[in-house]
Design a protein around this motif. Sequence first.
Motif, PDB file in Angstrom:
ATOM      1  N   THR A   1      42.198  65.805  16.598  1.00 45.93           N
ATOM      2  CA  THR A   1      42.561  67.191  16.686  1.00 45.93           C
ATOM      3  C   THR A   1      43.558  67.212  15.737  1.00 45.93           C
ATOM      4  O   THR A   1      44.365  66.193  15.150  1.00 45.93           O
ATOM      5  CB  THR A   1      42.800  67.312  17.903  1.00 45.93           C
ATOM      6  OG1 THR A   1      44.018  66.398  18.551  1.00 45.93           O
ATOM      7  CG2 THR A   1      41.799  67.180  18.954  1.00 45.93           C
TER       8      THR A   1
ATOM      9  N   SER B   1      33.614  79.130  19.566  1.00 48.09           N
ATOM     10  CA  SER B   1      33.025  78.225  18.686  1.00 48.09           C
ATOM     11  C   SER B   1      31.526  78.111  18.759  1.00 48.09           C
ATOM     12  O   SER B   1      30.917  78.562  19.641  1.00 48.09           O
ATOM     13  CB  SER B   1      33.506  76.705  19.149  1.00 48.09           C
ATOM     14  OG  SER B   1      32.710  75.748  18.464  1.00 48.09           O
TER      15      SER B   1
ATOM     16  N   ILE C   1      38.954  79.139  23.016  1.00 49.28           N
ATOM     17  CA  ILE C   1      38.028  78.690  21.827  1.00 49.28           C
ATOM     18  C   ILE C   1      36.965  79.728  21.750  1.00 49.28           C
ATOM     19  O   ILE C   1      36.314  80.064  22.669  1.00 49.28           O
ATOM     20  CB  ILE C   1      37.598  77.213  22.077  1.00 49.28           C
ATOM     21  CG1 ILE C   1      38.936  76.173  21.971  1.00 49.28           C
ATOM     22  CG2 ILE C   1      36.576  76.801  21.271  1.00 49.28           C
ATOM     23  CD1 ILE C   1      38.689  75.078  22.622  1.00 49.28           C
TER      24      ILE C   1
ATOM     25  N   TYR D   1      43.392  70.106  24.160  1.00 40.97           N
ATOM     26  CA  TYR D   1      44.122  71.146  23.785  1.00 40.97           C
ATOM     27  C   TYR D   1      44.788  72.101  24.974  1.00 40.97           C
ATOM     28  O   TYR D   1      45.614  72.906  24.545  1.00 40.97           O
ATOM     29  CB  TYR D   1      43.190  72.036  23.183  1.00 40.97           C
ATOM     30  CG  TYR D   1      42.148  71.846  22.013  1.00 40.97           C
ATOM     31  CD1 TYR D   1      42.734  70.959  20.989  1.00 40.97           C
ATOM     32  CD2 TYR D   1      40.685  71.839  22.290  1.00 40.97           C
ATOM     33  CE1 TYR D   1      41.633  70.425  20.009  1.00 40.97           C
ATOM     34  CE2 TYR D   1      39.999  71.632  21.142  1.00 40.97           C
ATOM     35  CZ  TYR D   1      40.441  70.994  20.180  1.00 40.97           C
ATOM     36  OH  TYR D   1      39.635  70.324  19.114  1.00 40.97           O
TER      37      TYR D   1
ATOM     38  N   VAL E   1      37.887  69.541  26.229  1.00 44.22           N
ATOM     39  CA  VAL E   1      38.942  70.381  25.600  1.00 44.22           C
ATOM     40  C   VAL E   1      40.232  70.465  26.386  1.00 44.22           C
ATOM     41  O   VAL E   1      41.383  70.880  26.001  1.00 44.22           O
ATOM     42  CB  VAL E   1      38.379  71.649  25.041  1.00 44.22           C
ATOM     43  CG1 VAL E   1      37.453  71.540  24.157  1.00 44.22           C
ATOM     44  CG2 VAL E   1      37.956  72.353  26.074  1.00 44.22           C
TER      45      VAL E   1
ATOM     46  N   LEU F   1      40.267  73.273  14.907  1.00 46.77           N
ATOM     47  CA  LEU F   1      41.258  72.519  15.832  1.00 46.77           C
ATOM     48  C   LEU F   1      40.943  71.206  15.688  1.00 46.77           C
ATOM     49  O   LEU F   1      41.873  70.180  16.213  1.00 46.77           O
ATOM     50  CB  LEU F   1      41.035  72.962  17.070  1.00 46.77           C
ATOM     51  CG  LEU F   1      41.409  74.535  17.651  1.00 46.77           C
ATOM     52  CD1 LEU F   1      41.029  74.837  18.933  1.00 46.77           C
ATOM     53  CD2 LEU F   1      42.761  74.639  17.329  1.00 46.77           C
ATOM     54  N   TRP F   2      39.798  70.537  15.301  1.00 46.66           N
ATOM     55  CA  TRP F   2      39.503  69.057  15.134  1.00 46.66           C
ATOM     56  C   TRP F   2      38.748  68.793  13.833  1.00 46.66           C
ATOM     57  O   TRP F   2      37.934  70.185  13.247  1.00 46.66           O
ATOM     58  CB  TRP F   2      39.156  68.411  16.082  1.00 46.66           C
ATOM     59  CG  TRP F   2      37.472  68.774  16.703  1.00 46.66           C
ATOM     60  CD1 TRP F   2      36.700  69.781  16.076  1.00 46.66           C
ATOM     61  CD2 TRP F   2      36.801  68.033  17.594  1.00 46.66           C
ATOM     62  NE1 TRP F   2      35.499  69.601  16.861  1.00 46.66           N
ATOM     63  CE2 TRP F   2      35.530  68.475  17.612  1.00 46.66           C
ATOM     64  CE3 TRP F   2      37.085  66.940  18.332  1.00 46.66           C
ATOM     65  CZ2 TRP F   2      34.602  68.087  18.454  1.00 46.66           C
ATOM     66  CZ3 TRP F   2      36.003  66.357  19.196  1.00 46.66           C
ATOM     67  CH2 TRP F   2      34.938  66.865  19.257  1.00 46.66           C
TER      68      TRP F   2
ATOM     69  N   VAL G   1      37.012  78.726  27.275  1.00 47.37           N
ATOM     70  CA  VAL G   1      35.970  78.252  26.009  1.00 47.37           C
ATOM     71  C   VAL G   1      34.844  79.266  25.958  1.00 47.37           C
ATOM     72  O   VAL G   1      34.023  79.182  27.116  1.00 47.37           O
ATOM     73  CB  VAL G   1      35.582  76.856  26.522  1.00 47.37           C
ATOM     74  CG1 VAL G   1      34.860  76.297  25.270  1.00 47.37           C
ATOM     75  CG2 VAL G   1      36.742  76.026  26.839  1.00 47.37           C
TER      76      VAL G   1
ATOM     77  N   ASP H   1      38.384  79.119  16.526  1.00 48.48           N
ATOM     78  CA  ASP H   1      37.202  78.284  16.254  1.00 48.48           C
ATOM     79  C   ASP H   1      37.642  76.978  16.436  1.00 48.48           C
ATOM     80  O   ASP H   1      38.860  76.800  16.516  1.00 48.48           O
ATOM     81  CB  ASP H   1      36.753  78.555  14.765  1.00 48.48           C
ATOM     82  CG  ASP H   1      35.596  77.338  14.309  1.00 48.48           C
ATOM     83  OD1 ASP H   1      34.745  77.353  15.001  1.00 48.48           O
ATOM     84  OD2 ASP H   1      35.991  76.642  13.456  1.00 48.48           O
ATOM     85  N   ASN H   2      36.730  76.058  16.924  1.00 50.10           N
ATOM     86  CA  ASN H   2      37.021  74.524  17.045  1.00 50.10           C
ATOM     87  C   ASN H   2      36.688  73.713  15.925  1.00 50.10           C
ATOM     88  O   ASN H   2      37.516  73.178  15.160  1.00 50.10           O
ATOM     89  CB  ASN H   2      36.231  74.211  18.329  1.00 50.10           C
ATOM     90  CG  ASN H   2      36.519  72.793  18.675  1.00 50.10           C
ATOM     91  OD1 ASN H   2      37.457  72.037  18.777  1.00 50.10           O
ATOM     92  ND2 ASN H   2      35.586  72.187  19.076  1.00 50.10           N
ATOM     93  N   ASP H   3      35.542  73.322  15.430  1.00 49.62           N
ATOM     94  CA  ASP H   3      35.084  72.556  14.634  1.00 49.62           C
ATOM     95  C   ASP H   3      35.974  72.867  12.996  1.00 49.62           C
ATOM     96  O   ASP H   3      35.222  74.017  12.516  1.00 49.62           O
ATOM     97  CB  ASP H   3      33.548  72.529  14.205  1.00 49.62           C
ATOM     98  CG  ASP H   3      32.824  71.852  15.496  1.00 49.62           C
ATOM     99  OD1 ASP H   3      33.320  70.904  16.028  1.00 49.62           O
ATOM    100  OD2 ASP H   3      31.783  72.625  16.115  1.00 49.62           O
TER     101      ASP H   3
ATOM    102  N   MET I   1      32.049  71.409  24.866  1.00 47.85           N
ATOM    103  CA  MET I   1      33.447  71.303  24.641  1.00 47.85           C
ATOM    104  C   MET I   1      34.145  71.106  26.093  1.00 47.85           C
ATOM    105  O   MET I   1      35.257  70.662  26.079  1.00 47.85           O
ATOM    106  CB  MET I   1      33.668  72.815  23.867  1.00 47.85           C
ATOM    107  CG  MET I   1      33.444  72.783  22.501  1.00 47.85           C
ATOM    108  SD  MET I   1      33.761  74.281  21.644  1.00 47.85           S
ATOM    109  CE  MET I   1      32.429  75.423  22.503  1.00 47.85           C
TER     110      MET I   1
END
Lengths: 329, 329
Positions: A162, A184, A182, A199, A195, A70-71, A206, A65-67, A191
Motif C-alpha cells: 500500500t 474500485s 473505496i 487502510y 482493507v 492505494l496499492w 467499500v 480508487d484502490n488498484d 477487498m
Amino acid sequence: MQSRSRLTLVVFALAAAASTGAAQTDPLPSWNEGAAKQAILKFVADVTGEGAAAVPPAERIAVFDNDGTLWSEQPLYFQLAFALDQVKLMAPKHPEWKTQEPFKTLLAGDVKAALAQGEKAMLSIVAATHSGMTTEEFASSVETWATTAKHPKTGRLYTEMTYQPMLELLGHLRRKGFKTFIVSGGGVEFMRAWVEKAYGIPPEQVVGSSGAVKFELRPSGPVLLKEAKVDFVDDGPGKPVGINRFIGRRPILAFGNSDGDHQMLQWTAAGSGRRFIGLVHHTDAVREWAYDRQSHIGKLDKALDEALQRSWTVVDMKADWKRVYPYEK
Amino acid sequence: MQSRSRLTLVVFALAAAASTGAAQTDPLPSWNEGAAKQAILKFVADVTGEGAAAVPPAERIAVFDNDGTLWSEQPLYFQLAFALDQVKLMAPKHPEWKTQEPFKTLLAGDVKAALAQGEKAMLSIVAATHSGMTTEEFASSVETWATTAKHPKTGRLYTEMTYQPMLELLGHLRRKGFKTFIVSGGGVEFMRAWVEKAYGIPPEQVVGSSGAVKFELRPSGPVLLKEAKVDFVDDGPGKPVGINRFIGRRPILAFGNSDGDHQMLQWTAAGSGRRFIGLVHHTDAVREWAYDRQSHIGKLDKALDEALQRSWTVVDMKADWKRVYPYEK
C-alpha cells in the motif's frame, strides 16, 4: 469560584498543549513539499474551517480508487494474482482442468500464455475462483492469501504494498471528520477481507464490482452462495453509478489513477462548492513502476488530459512522494 | 505534582457528574416497562459492556426495516402514496394518460380500482414516476412531497408518522457506538431524500431496492439518469443479499415487522455470539393499525411463528408503546 477557575485553567492548559502539538506535527510526512501536498492541505483546511468553503461533517465524503491509487497494480492486478494462486490451490479437486483451457496452460506454469487467451479465459478463471462457495468461505480464502502470498518483485505481502503517502492522507481526512470510501473496479468481497486492516476503511465503506449472491436456508442454517454471474461492474461510468447506489451522496474529494476513474472524477468535480480531484501518476520506475498512456493495466490517458486542462492535482509519484511503501525507511 | 492532582480531581468530578446524569435518564421513555424494553436494554448493555458478550464498536451493526418498522405503512405503502401523488402532478405533461390504464382510472380518482388492475399496473405507475429524470430531479421531487403531502387518516405529514419508540431505540444504539442502517424493500433513492432528517440515518447507511441508473456526460456536465428497469429488489431473501452487498458485515441486531424481513432476521440470528432479533407487531387499531397474518400490506405470518418458537422479541405495539408518533403527547 475557586474550583471553577482551577477548571478553567486546566482546560486552557490542555487546549494550548493540544494546539501546540498539532502545529508541530506534519500530517503528511511522506509527501515532499510541493504543489500536490500544498493543494491537499489547503483544500482540507478550507472545507473543515470556518470560512465560506466550510462543508458540514456529514457531507465530507472522500472516495478513493484502490488498484494503483492505494496499492500497486503491477505486473498484474493483485486480485488476478489471487485468482491465479487459487487455481493452483484448487487444482487437486478439479482433475478436468488438466485438459481444459485456460487452466491447462496456467497449471503448466505459463501465466502469460493463459492470460493471452483473452477475456473469456480471464472470466472463467475469475468465475472458478470467485463462485461456488459461501461468502464466508470466500472471505476466509482471501484472508489466508492476504496474510501469506508474496509479490514476485518485492517479495513482500501484497497487502504491504500500500502507499504510505496515501495512508497518511486517509488518516488526515478522517481526523478532519471525513468519511473515507473505496470505489474500485475490484471485487467488493475480495477487498473487504483485508482493507479494514490495511487502510482503516470498514467493509460498509467499500464500493466495488460484485457477482450475484443467493440466499439459501440449509438445515445447518442460512448461507449466502456466490454465483458465477457478474452483477455489477464498478468501473468507468459504473463508478458514479456505484457511488449513487452505495453512498447516495456526491463526494467532495476523489482520487484515482486511471481512465477507469475518469467518470468518478468528473462526477465529483461537477458538484457545487469546493472540490478536490487527484490523480496518482505512476512516474517512478525504480521504487514502483512507471506507466500511463500506453499501459494495459491502469491506462491513464483521457483522464490525464482533462486533469491537465482543468488543473486537477496530478501527483508525480517520483517527485512528490518521499516514501512509497510503509516498509521503506 | 500540585497541578497534576488538581487535574485528577477535576477529571473525577466530571466523570462522577456524567455517570449520575446517565443513571437518571431512561433511554427509552416511550416504552412501557415490560419484557420487550427489558430485552433491548439488557442486550445493549451486554454487548457494549466489559463482559463475555462484549462486541467491538466496529461490529455493532444494527439493521432496521423501514415500512411498518420505523414508520407506518397503511392504508398503502407511503412510497406508493408518493407515486400516486406524482401521477397527478405529472398528468398535465402526459395527455396520453387520459386514455391509458392504469393512469386513466387513477386520474378519475379511483385509486382502489387502479391498483386492483394488478402488479403490471402498479409497476407502470412506479416506472412513470421513478424514471426518466436525473437522480437529483427525483430527489428534489421526493423532498417536496415529504415536506408537503399529508396522510389521509392522520392529516399529518407522512414523515411525521415515524414511531417515537423506535426513534429512541435508534438514538440509544448510536450513543452506545452502534451504526444504524435501514434495510428496506422501499426504493433507496426515495428513502435517502428524507431519512436523514427523520431518523438521523445518513444516505450511505440506507440499503433498499433500486432501479438502473445510467451515467451521461451532457454539455452542461455529467448526470445520472434513472431508467425504467428494476435493478435490485431488497425484500425477502434479497435482504441478506443486500446486507452482504452494501454493508459486508453481519448485523448483531435486526428489527422488522413482516415476512419480507424473515430472511434478514434468520441471517442475523445465525451469527455467532449474542444477537437481538425484534419484530414490531401491529396490534393497535386505535392509535395505529392492527394487522398481521391476513394482511396484504406487511403480512406477518411465518416470521411470527419463528419468532415465537425461537423467543425473538415481539413488540406488542398496543401494550409496549406509551406513545406511537412523536407528535402525540
